[in-house]
Scaffold this motif. Structure first.
Motif, PDB file in Angstrom:
ATOM      1  N   VAL A   1      -0.257  -2.127   8.418  1.00 58.37           N
ATOM      2  CA  VAL A   1       0.994  -1.481   8.003  1.00 58.37           C
ATOM      3  C   VAL A   1       1.633  -0.815   9.211  1.00 58.37           C
ATOM      4  CG1 VAL A   1       2.005   0.313   6.545  1.00 58.37           C
ATOM      5  CG2 VAL A   1       0.165  -1.119   5.653  1.00 58.37           C
ATOM      6  N   PRO A   2       2.931  -1.011   9.467  1.00 54.61           N
ATOM      7  CA  PRO A   2       3.588  -0.348  10.598  1.00 54.61           C
ATOM      8  C   PRO A   2       3.436   1.172  10.518  1.00 54.61           C
ATOM      9  CG  PRO A   2       5.028  -2.024   9.667  1.00 54.61           C
ATOM     10  CD  PRO A   2       3.862  -1.895   8.735  1.00 54.61           C
ATOM     11  N   SER A   3       3.139   1.800  11.653  1.00 55.20           N
ATOM     12  CA  SER A   3       2.925   3.238  11.686  1.00 55.20           C
ATOM     13  C   SER A   3       3.758   3.858  12.798  1.00 55.20           C
ATOM     14  CB  SER A   3       1.442   3.549  11.918  1.00 55.20           C
ATOM     15  OG  SER A   3       1.248   4.919  12.182  1.00 55.20           O
TER      16      SER A   3
ATOM     17  N   LEU B   1       0.810  -1.216   0.000  1.00 54.04           N
ATOM     18  CA  LEU B   1       0.000   0.000   0.000  1.00 54.04           C
ATOM     19  C   LEU B   1       0.843   1.266   0.000  1.00 54.04           C
ATOM     20  CD1 LEU B   1      -2.789  -1.000   2.557  1.00 54.04           C
ATOM     21  CD2 LEU B   1      -3.053  -0.694   0.102  1.00 54.04           C
ATOM     22  N   SER B   2       2.049   1.197   0.587  1.00 53.69           N
ATOM     23  CA  SER B   2       2.895   2.391   0.621  1.00 53.69           C
ATOM     24  C   SER B   2       3.357   2.786  -0.773  1.00 53.69           C
ATOM     25  CB  SER B   2       4.105   2.155   1.535  1.00 53.69           C
ATOM     26  OG  SER B   2       4.911   1.099   1.049  1.00 53.69           O
ATOM     27  N   VAL B   3       3.536   1.794  -1.653  1.00 54.71           N
ATOM     28  CA  VAL B   3       3.908   2.087  -3.040  1.00 54.71           C
ATOM     29  C   VAL B   3       2.757   2.793  -3.755  1.00 54.71           C
ATOM     30  CG1 VAL B   3       4.372   1.016  -5.290  1.00 54.71           C
ATOM     31  CG2 VAL B   3       5.608   0.256  -3.264  1.00 54.71           C
ATOM     32  N   ILE B   4       1.557   2.247  -3.601  1.00 56.08           N
ATOM     33  CA  ILE B   4       0.387   2.803  -4.273  1.00 56.08           C
ATOM     34  C   ILE B   4       0.073   4.202  -3.772  1.00 56.08           C
ATOM     35  CG2 ILE B   4      -2.130   2.556  -4.432  1.00 56.08           C
ATOM     36  CD1 ILE B   4      -0.537   0.839  -6.395  1.00 56.08           C
ATOM     37  N   ALA B   5       0.300   4.453  -2.478  1.00 59.97           N
ATOM     38  CA  ALA B   5      -0.049   5.746  -1.880  1.00 59.97           C
ATOM     39  C   ALA B   5       0.638   6.901  -2.594  1.00 59.97           C
ATOM     40  CB  ALA B   5       0.316   5.742  -0.393  1.00 59.97           C
ATOM     41  N   GLY B   6       1.898   6.701  -2.992  1.00 59.46           N
ATOM     42  CA  GLY B   6       2.630   7.782  -3.633  1.00 59.46           C
ATOM     43  C   GLY B   6       2.668   7.719  -5.136  1.00 59.46           C
ATOM     44  N   LEU B   7       2.010   6.703  -5.722  1.00 57.73           N
ATOM     45  CA  LEU B   7       2.127   6.481  -7.165  1.00 57.73           C
ATOM     46  C   LEU B   7       0.815   6.634  -7.911  1.00 57.73           C
ATOM     47  CD1 LEU B   7       3.943   5.383  -9.556  1.00 57.73           C
ATOM     48  CD2 LEU B   7       3.046   3.117  -8.954  1.00 57.73           C
ATOM     49  N   ALA B   8      -0.252   6.011  -7.412  1.00 61.87           N
ATOM     50  CA  ALA B   8      -1.472   5.841  -8.203  1.00 61.87           C
ATOM     51  C   ALA B   8      -2.433   7.014  -8.058  1.00 61.87           C
ATOM     52  CB  ALA B   8      -2.168   4.544  -7.796  1.00 61.87           C
TER      53      ALA B   8
ATOM     54  N   GLU C   1       3.272  -0.309  19.967  1.00 60.28           N
ATOM     55  CA  GLU C   1       2.078  -1.144  19.953  1.00 60.28           C
ATOM     56  C   GLU C   1       2.273  -2.331  19.015  1.00 60.28           C
ATOM     57  OE1 GLU C   1      -1.538   0.839  19.099  1.00 60.28           O
ATOM     58  OE2 GLU C   1      -1.143   2.537  20.442  1.00 60.28           O
ATOM     59  N   PRO C   2       1.694  -3.474  19.355  1.00 55.49           N
ATOM     60  CA  PRO C   2       1.784  -4.621  18.432  1.00 55.49           C
ATOM     61  C   PRO C   2       1.005  -4.336  17.151  1.00 55.49           C
ATOM     62  CG  PRO C   2       0.249  -5.085  20.222  1.00 55.49           C
ATOM     63  CD  PRO C   2       0.929  -3.789  20.569  1.00 55.49           C
TER      64      PRO C   2
END
Length: 326
Positions: A259-261, A216-223, A267-268
């Motif tokens: 996704v790690p934030s 999702l991190s790839v799509i967030a900045g691309l699509a 937090e787990p």
């Protein structure tokens, strides 16, 4: 709105095995316009790669496209004879694979492979094809493209091989490029460079781009738009900002939540319970209901795509609200 470069309508791709019928792609519809980037997102086995192969006409037996239309510039690719489809593939539509060695022949020099790709679709001299190949390598950021043309694939790093594969996809200035997780095996720095270059090339050349990924991190900045797939179906569709900021489908929300934030330090990680169901024995009803906290008796029926919010589509009886997401 501009006319779509590609329009997929009610696509179904099934695999006919001895154990039964695997519905790898089931009732998938979307469109992508010139210079636009559409992200196809989902877990492994969700049908996103098979959707790309179906568009390209690369589904091998026992699989086949059993229904739907694949309209490229208004022409249904499913109606084309095999020799006509070969003229379209690599010319008007191109695909970039996760492994660049699926594109590159290890025993041929790069210039030989690129010249063959050009002359297969255009009646040009070897010198003109060589010049076009050199320009394509330069466009994807390969230094000293003239020297690199005479190299073999094993003389390139992984990132450089992927750039060559992208350059080959761009050679004939296609209307559509399908990229199947081409940066997954690359380090983050090279991945960022290739994503920037692909986004720039799509905008400048007007090529429509479908980017298939689980990241999702790839799509967030691309699509520009995103289709979330689960068990062979699109479960949510909308602009990338809307979907990632305010997901409507519980599955989309679960993907984003896992996704790690940096905002939840210590937090787990949250995760979606259970496993993706087998497409060979998919029970009627919502495929996600056994993993969904919002499921009830209504979910025993197949949900249709609805538009609870303008410009959005979701396949769910109980879509999330803004307050529920927050």
């Amino acid at each position: 709105m501009t006319e779509s470069t590609l329009r997929v309508e009610n696509l179904r791709t099934h695999f006919f095995t001895r154990q039964g019928v695997v519905k790898a792609v089931e009732d998938v519809s979307f469109s992508v316009g010139a210079g636009r980037i559409l992200g196809l997102v989902g877990e492994s086995g969700s049908g996103k790669s098979m959707t790309g192969y179906s568009i390209m006409g690369l589904v091998d037996p026992p699989g086949r496209v059993v229904a739907g239309r694949i309209l490229l510039g208004g022409k249904d690719l499913r109606t084309l004879a095999p020799d006509e489809m070969r003229k379209v593939r690599g010319n008007r539509i191109a695909m970039i694979f996760q492994d660049p060695m699926m594109t590159l022949n290890p025993v041929l020099r790069v210039d030989t492979q690129m010249i063959e790709a050009i002359q297969a679709h255009a009646d040009v001299s070897r010198a003109a094809a060589l010049e076009r190949a050199r320009d394509a390598l330069a466009r994807v950021g390969i230094p000293s493209p003239q020297e690199r043309l005479s190299a073999y694939p094993h003389q390139f790093s992984g990132g450089m091989r992927q750039r060559v594969a992208i350059a080959i996809a761009l050679l004939n200035k296609p209307d559509l490029i399908i990229a199947d997780e081409p940066t997954t095996a690359l380090d983050v720095t090279i991945q960022g460079q290739i994503l920037f270059e692909m986004q720039k090339l799509a905008r400048e050349s007007g090529t429509a781009l479908i980017w298939i990924t689980h990241d999702l991190s790839v799509i967030a900045g691309l699509a520009d738009e995103i289709c979330v797939m689960y068990a062979g179906r699109i479960v949510e569709h909308g602009s990338v900002d809307q979907v990632l900021d305010a997901p409507l489908h519980p599955y989309t929300h679960g993907l984003i939540d896992s996704v790690p934030s940096r905002g939840r330090r210590g937090e787990p990680l949250r995760q979606i319970p259970g496993m993706t169901p087998s497409l060979l024995d998919l029970a009627p009803g919502c495929a996600f209901r056994d993993r969904c906290a919002r499921a009830d008796g209504a979910c025993a029926e197949d949900p249709a795509l609805s538009s609870p919010v303008a410009g959005r589509q979701v396949r769910c009886f109980h879509p999330l609200t803004q307050s529920a997401v927050a």
